[in-house]
Enzyme design. Structure first.
Site, PDB file in Angstrom:
ATOM      1  N   HIS A 372       5.374   4.096  24.806  1.00 13.97           N
ATOM      2  CA  HIS A 372       4.341   5.090  24.462  1.00 13.97           C
ATOM      3  C   HIS A 372       2.957   4.473  24.627  1.00 13.97           C
ATOM      4  O   HIS A 372       2.251   4.184  23.652  1.00 13.97           O
ATOM      5  CB  HIS A 372       4.547   5.592  23.031  1.00 13.97           C
ATOM      6  CG  HIS A 372       5.781   6.418  22.861  1.00 13.97           C
ATOM      7  ND1 HIS A 372       6.956   5.911  22.334  1.00 13.97           N
ATOM      8  CD2 HIS A 372       6.038   7.716  23.165  1.00 13.97           C
ATOM      9  CE1 HIS A 372       7.877   6.861  22.309  1.00 13.97           C
ATOM     10  NE2 HIS A 372       7.353   7.960  22.810  1.00 13.97           N
ATOM     11  N   ASP A 526       7.426  15.296  29.766  1.00 13.49           N
ATOM     12  CA  ASP A 526       7.456  14.184  28.824  1.00 13.49           C
ATOM     13  C   ASP A 526       8.751  13.383  28.936  1.00 13.49           C
ATOM     14  O   ASP A 526       8.768  12.181  28.649  1.00 13.49           O
ATOM     15  CB  ASP A 526       7.283  14.726  27.404  1.00 13.49           C
ATOM     16  CG  ASP A 526       7.068  13.624  26.385  1.00 13.49           C
ATOM     17  OD1 ASP A 526       6.602  12.532  26.772  1.00 13.49           O
ATOM     18  OD2 ASP A 526       7.351  13.850  25.193  1.00 13.49           O
TER      19      ASP A 526
END
Length: 638
Positions: A372, A526
């Site tokens: 991330h 995503d």
């Protein structure tokens, strides 16, 4: 001529006249009782009307209401009764004590029956399960418009809609009527929409039958989407546990289904797109410099320019750009994509403000995160750009929505600390407390974005939007970022499939459903790492698991239960990837490919190829037995 006297129920001559105070009490009660106790009004009327038949011929010689009073000819409670026959009967009852017991008994019985029936109805209603209260969604209209002014405006619109319907020509088809009204709207438009224009759009919306039936939420049932517990193809139980843990929401028993409200702005945008009869045109407005900063060398500039030639393609090499740009890939990609769509010029975003904002977003992603990080955020933005341009998502949405989904892609993991929502919940961290265990990380990302703009004017890229544009864009970004919460995966996928079955791919059918479409596309982007070329997909997989293992190490240190797939000593990467692709990524991109044919040609085949690769890496049965034995020995030693 002599006026005829109205009919008055006959009254018998009483034998024993009750005292005036008793007659007055009965009279007052008879007048007020039906008003105070509505349930007794009907039985009281029936009793009064039935008295003449019950008393027989003795009631046939009465002269009038005044005679019914008896004595001095006046009622202690009111003047001589001339109002109605029912009032006369009340005084008859008041005068005759022999009627007190039967009439009182009937009314008492009626009261008891009424109480019992009421209690039965109340108990029946209370025994039924209470309907869950719908959560209120915060819309732009609710915040922007004054309640009283909006109510007055809606009344005016309803009147105008009625007039406009009368102007329709029966000889024209529905499509011709739509075009005709849109032409009228465009001729009358001067900057902002008038009440008549909104009325035209209201009629258009109703003609096209764009109801809110698609907003009915479908109860989440993991077994229907893919029963993990009954699956025999899952690599191991740990993968099953991880899928349930991360992709299934912790449902609140008292929570209700969400129902989104109609927003007038959606109808306006739909009508404008239909008027153009094609799609939202992409306005290419290339910046004077393709880099938002000065390159370190001419060689670096040339390499970045070469990589940007594939910015619209599925196989854009994000890791090479990360290396060449020295970890400034988000600034480069964000600058070029936003200018490619002409959004800074359209919405008054100054280049200097955009540069500073891109730098702040790049820096908000911790570089220590293995997965991330800014590279992941940039990769999601570039994949979203591909969906907008190459897969033609842009023809379904407006320019403001294009800006919204691109910003959402950039900031969807802004400030991520490398830990999952379940970790924050179990550790009771400040983030979990702040957001009440609800979409903890996603709430933090979107709030951090708006908080940064509010506290630093130099990076506020939204400061030149109108209040209406700002509120609508804010709603878009919140909706899209919160949809990246993996616990909402199955619900989002079900809703999207339901909409696809109802509306197909027709542009005009998706006028009020663009929020569902955008949130599903962003969620798919995503988790698109395993849809890219093999080298890229494998890199993402190993980085993701390394971040998982770092969380597991932290959980061990804090004496917390180790989350699924976070124990570096027991987790098999190939097994987890097979489960992740088979039950999460593959169904998602299958639905996306069904809607966008271009994806079926490029991304979907690569996803299947990557699945085959991970399946070939699964441990064999003998290796599994050896691993189990080694674990048992380790436990014994511990």
């Amino acid at each position: 001529p002599t006026p005829q006297r109205r009919f008055v129920p006959p009254v018998p001559a009483p034998t024993d006249s009750p005292p005036p105070w008793l007659r007055g009490a009965v009279c007052i009660g008879g007048h007020t009782m039906p008003l105070l106790v509505p349930r007794l009004a009907v039985p009281f009327l029936l009793v009064c009307l039935g008295i003449p038949a019950w008393r027989g011929p003795s009631f046939t010689n009465a002269e009038g209401a005044g005679e019914a009073i008896g004595g001095d000819g006046a009622c202690p409670a009111c003047p001589p009764c001339t109002a109605s026959d029912l009032a006369s009967l009340i005084h008859i009852i008041a005068r005759d004590p022999s009627l007190y017991v039967p009439v009182g008994g009937v009314l008492a019985a009626a009261a008891v029956v009424g109480v019992l029936v009421g209690a039965l109805l109340f108990s029946t209603k209370s025994s039924a399960p209470p309907l869950p209260a719908a959560e209120k969604t915060k819309s732009a209209e609710d915040v922007a418009n004054d309640v009283l002014a909006l109510a007055e405006r809606e009344r005016n619109i309803l009147v105008l809609e009625t007039r406009i319907r009368q102007e329709f020509k029966d000889s024209l088809s529905m499509a011709d009527n739509v075009i005709e009204q849109l032409d009228r709207m465009s001729r009358e438009m001067h900057g902002n929409l008038t009440e008549r224009q909104e009325a035209v759009l209201g009629v258009t919306r109703k003609m096209l039958k764009n109801a809110d039936s698609h907003n009915l939420t479908i109860p989440l049932a993991l077994a229907k989407e893919g029963d993990l517990s009954a699956s025999t193809s899952m690599p191991n139980l740990q993968v099953q546990e991880w899928l349930r843990d991360c992709f299934t929401p912790q449902r609140n028993k008292h929570g209700g289904p969400k129902k989104s409200m109609k927003v007038v702005s959606k109808s306006i945008m739909f009508a404008v797109r239909l008027k153009k009869a094609t799609s939202v045109s992409r306005q290419e407005s290339a910046p004077t410099d393709f880099l938002p900063y000065k390159a370190e060398s001419t060689e670096q500039e040339q390499k970045i320019r070469l990589l940007l030639n594939d910015l619209d393609s599925w196989d854009f090499d994000i890791w090479e750009l990360n290396r060449v740009s020295n970890n400034r890939e988000m600034e480069v990609v964000g600058w070029n994509i936003l200018h490619d769509w002409g959004l800074p010029k359209k919405f008054g975003i100054q280049d200097e403000v955009l540069r500073k904002w891109l730098t702040s977003v790049q820096d908000s992603y911790p570089r220590a995160n293995q997965f991330h990080n800014a590279t992941h955020g940039t990769d999601v933005m570039q994949t979203t750009h591909y969906m907008l341009k190459t897969a033609q998502l842009s023809k379904y949405i407006s320019e403001l929505e294009i800006l919204g989904i691109l910003i959402s892609a950039m900031v969807h993991d802004m400030g991520h600390d490398g830990y999952s929502n379940n970790f924050h919940k179990n550790a009771v961290t400040p983030r979990a407390i702040r957001f009440n265990d609800q979409s903890i990380q996603e709430m933090y990302h979107v709030s951090s974005f708006f908080d940064a703009l509010q506290h630093d004017e130099s990076i506020n890229i939204l400061k030149n939007l109108t209040p209406k544009q700002y509120l609508e864009l804010r709603a878009i970004i919140i909706r899209c970022v919160l949809a990246t919460d993996m616990s909402k995966h199955f619900q989002e996928l079900k809703d999207f499939k339901q909409l696809m079955s109802e509306k197909g791919q027709a542009l005009e059918e998706w006028g009020e459903c663009t929020a569902n479409l955008m949130s599903m596309v962003l969620h798919a982007c995503d988790i698109s790492g395993q849809c890219k070329r093999s080298e890229t997909a494998q890199t993402w997989a190993h980085k993701c698991h390394e971040e998982f293992f770092m969380q597991g190490d932290k959980e061990k240190e804090m004496d917390l239960p180790i989350s699924p797939l976070c124990d570096r000593n027991t987790t098999d990467i190939a097994s987890s990837q097979v489960g992740f692709i088979s039950f999460i990524v593959l169904p998602t991109w299958q639905a996306i490919a069904d809607f966008f044919p271009k994806v079926a040609e490029e991304g979907f085949p690569q996803l299947k190829s990557n699945l085959e690769y991970w399946e070939s890496r699964l441990p064999k049965k003998e290796e599994k037995k050896e691993a189990k034995e080694e674990k048992k020995e380790e436990k014994k030693e511990e």
